[in-house]
Design an enzyme around this catalytic site. Structure first.
Site, PDB file in Angstrom:
ATOM      1  N   ASN A 122      18.459   6.577   1.213  1.00  0.00           N
ATOM      2  CA  ASN A 122      17.161   7.237   1.008  1.00  0.00           C
ATOM      3  C   ASN A 122      16.727   8.073   2.217  1.00  0.00           C
ATOM      4  OD1 ASN A 122      16.513   5.165   2.730  1.00  0.00           O
ATOM      5  ND2 ASN A 122      15.322   3.999   1.242  1.00  0.00           N
ATOM      6  N   ARG A 124       8.602   1.935  10.543  1.00  0.00           N
ATOM      7  CA  ARG A 124       8.031   0.627  10.220  1.00  0.00           C
ATOM      8  C   ARG A 124       6.662   0.535  10.862  1.00  0.00           C
ATOM      9  NH1 ARG A 124      10.920   0.596   6.585  1.00  0.00           N
ATOM     10  NH2 ARG A 124      12.656  -0.811   6.136  1.00  0.00           N
ATOM     11  N   GLN A 138       3.051  -5.887   4.454  1.00  0.00           N
ATOM     12  CA  GLN A 138       3.091  -5.217   3.143  1.00  0.00           C
ATOM     13  C   GLN A 138       3.131  -6.254   2.025  1.00  0.00           C
ATOM     14  OE1 GLN A 138       5.274  -1.120   4.638  1.00  0.00           O
ATOM     15  NE2 GLN A 138       6.137  -2.201   2.928  1.00  0.00           N
ATOM     16  N   HIS A 178       3.964   2.320   0.759  1.00  0.00           N
ATOM     17  CA  HIS A 178       5.363   2.487   1.176  1.00  0.00           C
ATOM     18  C   HIS A 178       6.204   3.012   0.003  1.00  0.00           C
ATOM     19  CE1 HIS A 178       8.942   0.459   3.462  1.00  0.00           C
ATOM     20  NE2 HIS A 178       9.161   1.730   3.192  1.00  0.00           N
TER      21      HIS A 178
END
Ligand code: NAD
Length: 358
Positions: free
Chosen positions: A117, A256, A285, A309
């Site tokens: 990704n 992050r 998260q 995210h």
């Protein structure tokens, strides 16, 4: 064999959109394939606390699949209890939610679908830089409110052309960001990374390496963070380092959340030391509803480009990482070697050079 996957819930979106492969409902497309081979495949999003499905099933699973988008935190304590665990597979890139040092001690392998990704994230970084520099979010909010005040937006809108942009980390994502920024005619592209880029790669984008982090941030109008989260990068962007940024610089972090100190960033945006902060990653998260990054604003009422995210979980990315997870598990089940680029932790040691100079 018992295989456990902790993924994010897709709800009605996952039922309507089968390409949302990374959801509990669509189970990375692995359900039939694994069950037809006689394996038990458990998929859940329930990951918090001792009675969660994750913590109950991890104790006897042999393979654990997790995702950075809804991280199941595999702590040292849980690794201690997970007596059968041999392989952790990250559906995506970034395995900081796993205690990698504890995995090494227990000889549990940790693999990612490296590169799956990175273009998705690099595109998001470029978008985030532009939306901050051009003051896009307040402009759009004004339009939704029914208002129209050009000067109110233009007083804090700039061109990216002529700015100095730097990336902390020039690996797969950081380098792709530099490549994508080249046509914007920035004044300079800089990078900070303990691994220098090969000369031809640096020359191709015209990037210069700065080896001192404080000097690096003091030269940048825009800083983008593209390093993994581990001991050396946790809290790297703290109040002290933010004090070395140019006043009014913009900061983008899609790496992050915990690399940037929550309160230091909030204070820097509110005071105008940072003109804006944007990204999709959070120190916990899902982020709590009252997380200050949701609503922090610069003194002119803008400078916030935060989103959940999702930069690395576009439908295209999900297709790539779902295929990658299948390949890793197929290799494991058939005793075939893994692609070396995917191995973060091999048996008893780090195989990647990206989680610190060891
Ligand atoms: P990569 O391994 O290709 O590159 C990481 C780079 O960071 C390497 O060049 C390494 O040398 C450098 N680095 C590591 N520690 C450093 C330090 N202390 N100081 C300076 N440089 C350091 O990784 P990548 O594919 O570019 O991904 C980077 C990170 O981005 C991932 O680890 C992950 O946390 C994050 N990520 C986020 C998303 C998202 O959806 N938001 C998706 C993918 C990856």
């Amino acid at each position: 064999m018992k295989i456990l996957a902790v993924l994010y819930s897709g709800g009605s979106a996952a039922k309507e959109e089968p390409r949302l492969l990374g959801t509990v409902e669509n189970e990375l497309g692995l359900g039939e394939w694994l069950e037809s081979q006689g394996h038990e495949y458990f998929v859940t999003s329930d990951k918090e606390g001792a009675s969660s499905v994750f913590q109950k099933h991890v104790v006897d699973a042999e393979i654990l699949i997790t995702t950075p988008f809804h991280p199941a935190y595999l702590t040292g304590d849980l690794i201690e209890k997970a007596k059968n665990l041999k392989l952790c597979v990250t559906a995506g890139v970034g395995s900081d939610h796993i205690d990698l040092n504890a995995a090494i001690d227990r000889k549990i392998q940790v693999l990612e679908v490296s590169g799956s990704n990175v273009t998705s994230v690099a595109e998001h970084v470029v978008m985030s830089i532009l939306l901050l520099v051009r003051n896009f979010v307040p402009a759009h909010e004004m339009i939704e409110r029914g208002d129209w005040n050009v000067a109110q937006i233009a007083r804090n809108a700039f061109d990216l052309e002529g700015k100095v942009v730097g990336t902390i980390g020039a690996g797969r994502i950081g380098y792709r960001v530099l490549q994508r920024l080249k046509p914007f005619d920035c004044k300079e592209l800089l990078y900070y990374d303990y691994a220098p880029l090969p000369k031809d790669a640096a020359d191709a984008v015209g990037a210069r390496r700065i080896q001192d982090l404080k000097e690096f941030v003091s030269k940048c109008d825009v800083v983008t963070v593209n390093v993994p989260l581990y001991e050396a990068t946790r809290g790297l962007v703290n109040a002290e380092l933010l004090g070395h940024f140019k006043r009014g610089a913009w900061l983008v972090n899609t790496a992050r959340g915990a690399i940037c100190d929550r309160d230091a960033v909030t204070n820097a945006v509110k005071s105008g030391q940072l003109n804006g902060y944007s990204g999709d990653v959070w120190n916990v998260q899902p982020a709590p509803g009252d997380h200050p990054w949701r609503t922090m604003k610069n003194p002119l009422g803008g400078g916030n480009g935060m989103v959940p995210h999702y930069s690395g979980t576009t439908l295209n990315a999900q297709n790539r990482y779902a295929n990658g997870v299948k390949q890793i598990i197929d290799n494991y089940l058939n005793g075939r070697p893994q692609d070396p680029v995917n191995i973060i932790v091999g048996i008893g040691k780090y195989e990647t050079k990206a989680y610190g100079q060891r």
